[in-house]
Design a protein around this motif. Structure first.
Motif, PDB file in Angstrom:
ATOM      1  N   LEU A   1      39.272   5.168  19.228  1.00 40.16           N
ATOM      2  CA  LEU A   1      40.311   5.385  18.218  1.00 40.16           C
ATOM      3  C   LEU A   1      40.268   4.308  17.143  1.00 40.16           C
ATOM      4  N   TYR A   2      39.812   3.123  17.525  1.00 42.02           N
ATOM      5  CA  TYR A   2      39.787   1.995  16.593  1.00 42.02           C
ATOM      6  C   TYR A   2      38.384   1.701  16.059  1.00 42.02           C
ATOM      7  N   GLY A   3      37.444   2.570  16.382  1.00 40.69           N
ATOM      8  CA  GLY A   3      36.072   2.356  15.935  1.00 40.69           C
ATOM      9  C   GLY A   3      35.208   1.637  16.943  1.00 40.69           C
ATOM     10  N   GLY A   4      35.712   1.510  18.174  1.00 33.81           N
ATOM     11  CA  GLY A   4      34.961   0.828  19.214  1.00 33.81           C
ATOM     12  C   GLY A   4      34.031   1.763  19.964  1.00 33.81           C
ATOM     13  N   SER A   5      33.438   1.235  21.029  1.00 36.09           N
ATOM     14  CA  SER A   5      32.443   2.003  21.793  1.00 36.09           C
ATOM     15  C   SER A   5      33.070   2.799  22.928  1.00 36.09           C
ATOM     16  N   GLY A   6      34.360   2.614  23.170  1.00 32.31           N
ATOM     17  CA  GLY A   6      35.041   3.412  24.183  1.00 32.31           C
ATOM     18  C   GLY A   6      34.889   2.899  25.595  1.00 32.31           C
ATOM     19  N   VAL A   7      34.427   1.667  25.755  1.00 31.70           N
ATOM     20  CA  VAL A   7      34.293   1.088  27.090  1.00 31.70           C
ATOM     21  C   VAL A   7      35.660   0.609  27.568  1.00 31.70           C
ATOM     22  N   GLY A   8      35.986   0.934  28.831  1.00 27.04           N
ATOM     23  CA  GLY A   8      37.281   0.505  29.346  1.00 27.04           C
ATOM     24  C   GLY A   8      37.439   0.877  30.793  1.00 27.04           C
ATOM     25  N   ASN A   9      38.671   1.085  31.206  1.00 23.13           N
ATOM     26  CA  ASN A   9      38.988   1.277  32.614  1.00 23.13           C
ATOM     27  C   ASN A   9      39.739   2.577  32.870  1.00 23.13           C
ATOM     28  N   LEU A  10      39.465   3.581  32.056  1.00 18.35           N
ATOM     29  CA  LEU A  10      40.042   4.915  32.211  1.00 18.35           C
ATOM     30  C   LEU A  10      41.573   4.878  32.236  1.00 18.35           C
ATOM     31  N   GLY A  11      42.135   3.911  31.523  1.00 18.37           N
ATOM     32  CA  GLY A  11      43.582   3.876  31.335  1.00 18.37           C
ATOM     33  C   GLY A  11      44.366   3.028  32.295  1.00 18.37           C
ATOM     34  N   SER A  12      43.771   2.618  33.421  1.00 18.58           N
ATOM     35  CA  SER A  12      44.538   1.804  34.374  1.00 18.58           C
ATOM     36  C   SER A  12      43.594   1.217  35.420  1.00 18.58           C
ATOM     37  N   VAL A  13      44.124   0.242  36.158  1.00 20.28           N
ATOM     38  CA  VAL A  13      43.403  -0.326  37.308  1.00 20.28           C
ATOM     39  C   VAL A  13      44.388  -0.496  38.454  1.00 20.28           C
ATOM     40  N   ASP A  14      43.879  -0.379  39.674  1.00 24.36           N
ATOM     41  CA  ASP A  14      44.675  -0.637  40.867  1.00 24.36           C
ATOM     42  C   ASP A  14      44.266  -1.978  41.431  1.00 24.36           C
ATOM     43  N   THR A  15      45.235  -2.844  41.605  1.00 20.37           N
ATOM     44  CA  THR A  15      44.924  -4.168  42.127  1.00 20.37           C
ATOM     45  C   THR A  15      44.734  -4.122  43.640  1.00 20.37           C
TER      46      THR A  15
END
Length: 643
Positions: A593-607
């Protein structure tokens, strides 16, 4: 030929004159200057001027065909140095100047130091004016103390009024034009305050207002004083605070201005080692002269009183504090103790801050102080200077230096990234990316970033993410919020067309989302001035270029910030978390959305209940390249399981 002039009418009582001469009068604009006046049924203008070294003083203007010696003023009986006279039939809108005969017999034409309006430069006459506006901001004024508090969000948009946007034919927008366009823009982008570079009248447009001649008059370039009042009112209606840049440190030597006003060094020092600034080729105020202190404090009062400003940013405070500022040995005069501290300036700043905060509850006064002078924002009764905030120039310089490095070398500059936390609570800080960083060949913020176009944009998004999550209030100069490519130029509009490019549009979306997120998260501002609001998770992984920390609010709420300052994706990177459960990836600067590559954690992480980094819980993250992540606990996270 002498025009009709009446002596005797005055607005200055004996108490006014006493306080003025003592240096403690705070509203000399009530009796000095040109005031529409009625005397014995006749309307006219009462002129009043301080010029103790003058042999004679005259006023000339539209009302007497600019006859230089046609309207002589008379000195008051009290040896105050004030000259007065009532000119019948003069009226608001008349242009005028004073003509001063010096002790040596020379005639000099001067603008009114207390003029409330002025001609549009390069013309330099003063204009008779009694600014009035029907204010509609009572609700804002009653609540603004909370907006300026250290435990409130402050995101400041610094701007130059004449080059933000341009109208048809490249015309400069008026104050009224800005009243229609600026408030909704600031509101939509999440800003809490706007800081105007000096709006006070100034002869040289290229000085951006920092060479002030009209300490009581908004520049006529953009309209009338009433027009500027309407702009402030419109900003308040949208919930935007107004901060005005103000320059009590020096003034230009233009012949019609304050310099050698009555043939003597009236406002400045006679000795150029004290009274002339070598950097700016301007005159330095004599803070040891009582009437000069009254003049300056009254100027500060005027903008808060008559224009409803919510704060002042005091320019070049360091140049006021040090007698040897920008001078070599032999070019300055020591104080009475043999030191380099300007004792009179220190006393003036303390007196000013005490007076402003006492008489205008809810305002803020910010120092641009570029050295390590102690206790700038500590109370006067503790030995401080009494400012509310200080620009953190050290943090800004270190961080920009770090970010400008190719990521491969950043590990060798890692301390520039983390050192700011060692002194983050020494003062109440504003973190500034100001106009000074994007002029004179320094490049725009975007062009300071290393790498290709994609990397530059990613670095800039990361840079803003770091600033908004770091303790301290925020300030960004106009154009930075969409990553303008070119340096700022006061003679042209910002490059708004760049928003048609997806890379700049992405930066703009990121900035707006980040800014609005910041305003809604007390973890990022409630404890800005307390160590309780910040905790490093890990600040030592210089080889990976990864830094993480926790921000907290007063109720124990927490968010986690993690940043990767290299272009390498860090998969399976374990980070400690203060609480268990699921954490939402609230913002990701690398989102497509901001012009990035879209790498991330699918919206959340479980600790996991696996201790790490000194925290009771941890999670394996995917850290995007040249990106930052902000995590907030989802409902149901283990609120009681904090280490």
């Amino acid at each position: 030929m002498q025009n009709e002039i009446i002596y005797g009418p005055t607005l200055a009582g004996e108490g006014d004159v006493y306080l003025f001469r003592e240096g403690t009068h705070r509203r000399i604009y009530d009796f000095l200057g040109a005031h529409p006046f009625e005397h014995e049924g006749r309307k006219g203008v009462l002129f009043s001027l301080w010029a103790p070294g003058a042999k004679n003083v005259y006023v000339m203007g539209d009302f007497n065909s600019w006859e230089r010696e046609g309207c002589p003023l008379a000195p008051r009986w009290d040896s105050s140095g004030i000259w007065e006279g009532f000119v019948p039939d003069a009226e608001a809108g008349c242009r005028y100047k004073y003509v001063i005969r010096t002790a040596g017999g020379e005639l000099v034409d001067k603008s009114d130091p207390l003029a409330f309006a002025a001609e549009t430069p390069p013309a330099s006459a003063s204009v008779v004016c009694a600014p009035a506006h029907e204010w509609r901001d009572a609700e804002w004024m009653a609540a603004r103390a909370g907006k300026n508090a250290t435990d409130a969000p402050q995101s400041i948009y610094e701007m130059h009024a004449g080059s933000w946007r341009r109208g048809d034919g490249d015309s400069i927008l008026s104050w009224r034009d800005l009243a229609g366009e600026l408030p909704p823009y600031l509101e939509a982008n999440g800003f809490t305050h706007v800081e105007f570079m000096p709006v006070m009248e100034h002869p040289f447009y290229g000085s951006w207002g920092y060479q002030t001649t009209g300490y009581f008059a908004p520049t006529a370039r953009y309209g009338s004083p009433e027009d500027f009042m309407a702009l402030v009112d419109a900003l308040h209606a949208r919930g935007i605070g107004v901060i005005l840049d103000w320059v009590p440190s020096h003034f230009p030597t233009d012949s019609f201005g304050l310099s050698r006003f009555d043939g003597t060094a009236l406002y400045e020092h006679e000795d150029p080692r004290q009274g002339f600034h070598p950097d700016w080729k301007s005159a330095i105020f004599n803070y040891g002269r009582n009437e000069v202190r009254s003049f300056l404090i009254s100027s500060a009062y005027y903008w808060l009183d008559r224009y409803h400003a919510d704060g002042l940013r005091v320019d070049a405070v360091a140049s006021m504090l040090y007698l040897d500022y920008s001078r070599r040995d032999g070019e300055w005069v020591a104080n009475k103790y043999g030191g380099k501290e300007n004792i009179e300036a220190i006393a003036f700043l303390r007196e000013m801050n005490c007076a402003l905060y006492a008489d205008f509850p809810g305002i803020s006064v910010t120092a641009e102080e570029s050295t390590s002078w102690p206790m700038v924002t500590k109370p006067v009764w503790l030995g401080g200077l009494g400012f509310g905030y200080k620009w953190n120039m050290g943090w800004m310089n270190d961080f920009i230096s770090y970010m400008s490095q190719d990521p491969v070398y950043r590990k060798y500059r890692h301390d520039q990234l983390t050192f700011g936390m060692w002194y983050a609570y020494a003062e109440n800080f504003v973190l500034p990316f100001s106009h000074d960083e994007v002029v004179h060949g320094k490049c725009s913020l975007l062009e300071k970033m290393p790498g290709d176009g994609w990397q530059k944009a990613a670095n800039l998004r990361l840079m803003f993410g770091w600033m908004f999550c770091h303790p301290g209030k925020k300030l960004v100069f106009m154009g930075g919020e969409f990553g303008q490519s070119r340096e700022w130029n006061h003679d042209r509009s910002l490059d708004w067309h760049e928003l048609g490019d997806e890379r700049h549009a992405g930066i703009a979306r990121w900035f707006a989302d980040l800014n609005n997120f910041y305003r809604g998260r007390p973890e990022l501002w409630e404890l800005d001035t307390s160590p309780d609001g910040f905790e490093w998770i890990d600040c030592s992984d210089r080889d990976a270029g990864v830094v993480s920390f926790i921000r907290r609010d007063k109720r124990g709420g927490a968010l986690v910030f993690a940043a990767n300052f290299t272009p390498v994706v860090r998969g399976g990177y374990r980070v400690g978390f203060p609480k268990g459960g699921r954490w939402r990836e609230a913002l990701n600067s690398d989102s497509s959305l901001y012009g990035g590559s879209g790498v991330g954690n699918l919206g959340s992480v479980d600790t996991e209940e696996t201790g790490f980094h000194g925290q009771s819980f941890s999670a394996e993250l995917t850290l995007p390249p040249l990106g930052c992540l902000i995590f907030t606990p989802e409902n149901g996270a283990d609120e009681g399981a904090e280490d």
